[in-house]
Design an enzyme around this catalytic site. Structure first.
Site, PDB file in Angstrom:
ATOM      1  N   HIS A   1       0.830  -1.200   0.000  1.00 40.44           N
ATOM      2  CA  HIS A   1       0.000   0.000   0.000  1.00 40.44           C
ATOM      3  C   HIS A   1       0.866   1.253   0.000  1.00 40.44           C
ATOM      4  O   HIS A   1       2.041   1.216   0.337  1.00 40.44           O
ATOM      5  CB  HIS A   1      -0.959  -0.005   1.191  1.00 40.44           C
ATOM      6  CG  HIS A   1      -0.269  -0.048   2.525  1.00 40.44           C
ATOM      7  ND1 HIS A   1       0.294  -1.198   3.035  1.00 40.44           N
ATOM      8  CD2 HIS A   1      -0.055   0.913   3.449  1.00 40.44           C
ATOM      9  CE1 HIS A   1       0.821  -0.941   4.223  1.00 40.44           C
ATOM     10  NE2 HIS A   1       0.632   0.344   4.489  1.00 40.44           N
TER      11      HIS A   1
ATOM     12  N   CYS B   1       4.446  10.223   9.676  1.00 36.45           N
ATOM     13  CA  CYS B   1       4.215   9.251   8.611  1.00 36.45           C
ATOM     14  C   CYS B   1       2.724   8.978   8.512  1.00 36.45           C
ATOM     15  O   CYS B   1       1.965   9.293   9.423  1.00 36.45           O
ATOM     16  CB  CYS B   1       4.996   7.966   8.842  1.00 36.45           C
ATOM     17  SG  CYS B   1       4.741   7.229  10.460  1.00 36.45           S
TER      18      CYS B   1
ATOM     19  N   HIS C   1      -0.691   7.673   5.509  1.00 35.36           N
ATOM     20  CA  HIS C   1      -1.199   7.132   4.249  1.00 35.36           C
ATOM     21  C   HIS C   1      -2.117   8.156   3.594  1.00 35.36           C
ATOM     22  O   HIS C   1      -2.942   8.758   4.282  1.00 35.36           O
ATOM     23  CB  HIS C   1      -1.999   5.857   4.513  1.00 35.36           C
ATOM     24  CG  HIS C   1      -1.271   4.841   5.326  1.00 35.36           C
ATOM     25  ND1 HIS C   1      -1.409   4.745   6.693  1.00 35.36           N
ATOM     26  CD2 HIS C   1      -0.391   3.885   4.964  1.00 35.36           C
ATOM     27  CE1 HIS C   1      -0.641   3.770   7.142  1.00 35.36           C
ATOM     28  NE2 HIS C   1      -0.010   3.226   6.114  1.00 35.36           N
TER      29      HIS C   1
ATOM     30  N   GLU D   1      -0.667  15.720  13.052  1.00 36.46           N
ATOM     31  CA  GLU D   1       0.141  14.981  14.030  1.00 36.46           C
ATOM     32  C   GLU D   1       1.038  15.869  14.868  1.00 36.46           C
ATOM     33  O   GLU D   1       1.168  15.668  16.070  1.00 36.46           O
ATOM     34  CB  GLU D   1       1.031  13.940  13.329  1.00 36.46           C
ATOM     35  CG  GLU D   1       0.326  12.687  12.930  1.00 36.46           C
ATOM     36  CD  GLU D   1       1.286  11.602  12.464  1.00 36.46           C
ATOM     37  OE1 GLU D   1       2.449  11.564  12.925  1.00 36.46           O
ATOM     38  OE2 GLU D   1       0.866  10.781  11.638  1.00 36.46           O
TER      39      GLU D   1
ATOM     40  N   GLU E   1       3.960  -4.736   7.799  1.00 36.24           N
ATOM     41  CA  GLU E   1       4.019  -3.495   7.018  1.00 36.24           C
ATOM     42  C   GLU E   1       4.585  -3.858   5.653  1.00 36.24           C
ATOM     43  O   GLU E   1       5.614  -4.527   5.564  1.00 36.24           O
ATOM     44  CB  GLU E   1       4.918  -2.457   7.692  1.00 36.24           C
ATOM     45  CG  GLU E   1       4.254  -1.662   8.777  1.00 36.24           C
ATOM     46  CD  GLU E   1       3.235  -0.643   8.286  1.00 36.24           C
ATOM     47  OE1 GLU E   1       2.810  -0.699   7.106  1.00 36.24           O
ATOM     48  OE2 GLU E   1       2.837   0.206   9.086  1.00 36.24           O
TER      49      GLU E   1
ATOM     50  N   GLU F   1       4.946  -1.474   2.407  1.00 38.70           N
ATOM     51  CA  GLU F   1       4.632  -0.140   1.914  1.00 38.70           C
ATOM     52  C   GLU F   1       5.472   0.266   0.714  1.00 38.70           C
ATOM     53  O   GLU F   1       6.649  -0.072   0.624  1.00 38.70           O
ATOM     54  CB  GLU F   1       4.842   0.899   3.026  1.00 38.70           C
ATOM     55  CG  GLU F   1       3.886   0.732   4.176  1.00 38.70           C
ATOM     56  CD  GLU F   1       4.009   1.825   5.218  1.00 38.70           C
ATOM     57  OE1 GLU F   1       2.996   2.113   5.862  1.00 38.70           O
ATOM     58  OE2 GLU F   1       5.111   2.392   5.398  1.00 38.70           O
TER      59      GLU F   1
END
Length: 179
Positions: A30, A65, A67, A85, A110, A112
């Protein structure tokens, strides 16, 4: 509701979406991003992930970090998440991207296609407590030593970036962010 993540192929072409939980349970590739914020002294802003996070809780990692949402550019998502954040905005520029796969605590994986952005900020972050427990401005050489001595204190993606790119590349990113 579980956040939906963008599934991609090996060239970062979107091929669908799936819930964040399922993506991490099945290790599906992803789209993601990692932000590295430096100050004018060349120090890197680290965040300690909130202890309430469902994976990698309490571990130290890069500045921010996340998405992107479906239809949102990776840069727009990075800018949005930095504000959400860490409570500030910065001009970001993409410096790299890479793919990695690694097990994380909780029997999750994970996997990515990670876009790396850098930026410059000389203030005091106002981290959202549900995202970041703490933060620290850290000298890159000290950070390199610390990740070698105590890797269990850091997220797998941050360790991957540090190992693969090293202090010289981090220092180059700091100079790039300041230019």
């Amino acid at each position: 509701m579980d956040e939906m993540l963008i599934l991609v192929d090996a060239d970062d072409n979107a091929i669908g979406s799936q819930s964040k939980t399922r993506v991490h349970q099945q290790g599906l590739l992803h789209r993601a991003f990692s932000i590295f914020i430096f100050d004018s002294q060349g120090r890197l802003l680290l965040q300690q992930r909130a202890f309430s996070k469902y994976h990698s809780a309490g571990l130290w990692t890069n500045s921010c970090c996340g998405h992107p949402r479906w239809g949102e550019s990776t840069l727009a998502a990075a800018q949005r998440r930095l504000q959400e954040e860490m409570g500030f905005s910065a001009e970001l520029q993409q410096v790299s991207s890479f793919t990695y796969q690694a097990a994380v605590p909780g029997d999750l994986i994970e996997h990515e296609f990670d876009h790396i952005y850098v930026g410059l900020f000389d203030g005091k972050p106002q981290g959202a407590p549900e995202e970041a427990h703490s933060w620290s401005w850290t000298d890159i050489q000290q950070l390199t030593d610390e990740t070698t001595r105590n890797p269990e204190k850091f997220t797998v993606w941050f360790l991957t970036i540090m190992k693969d790119l090293g202090a010289n590349e981090m220092e180059r990113w700091a100079r790039l962010a300041a230019s």
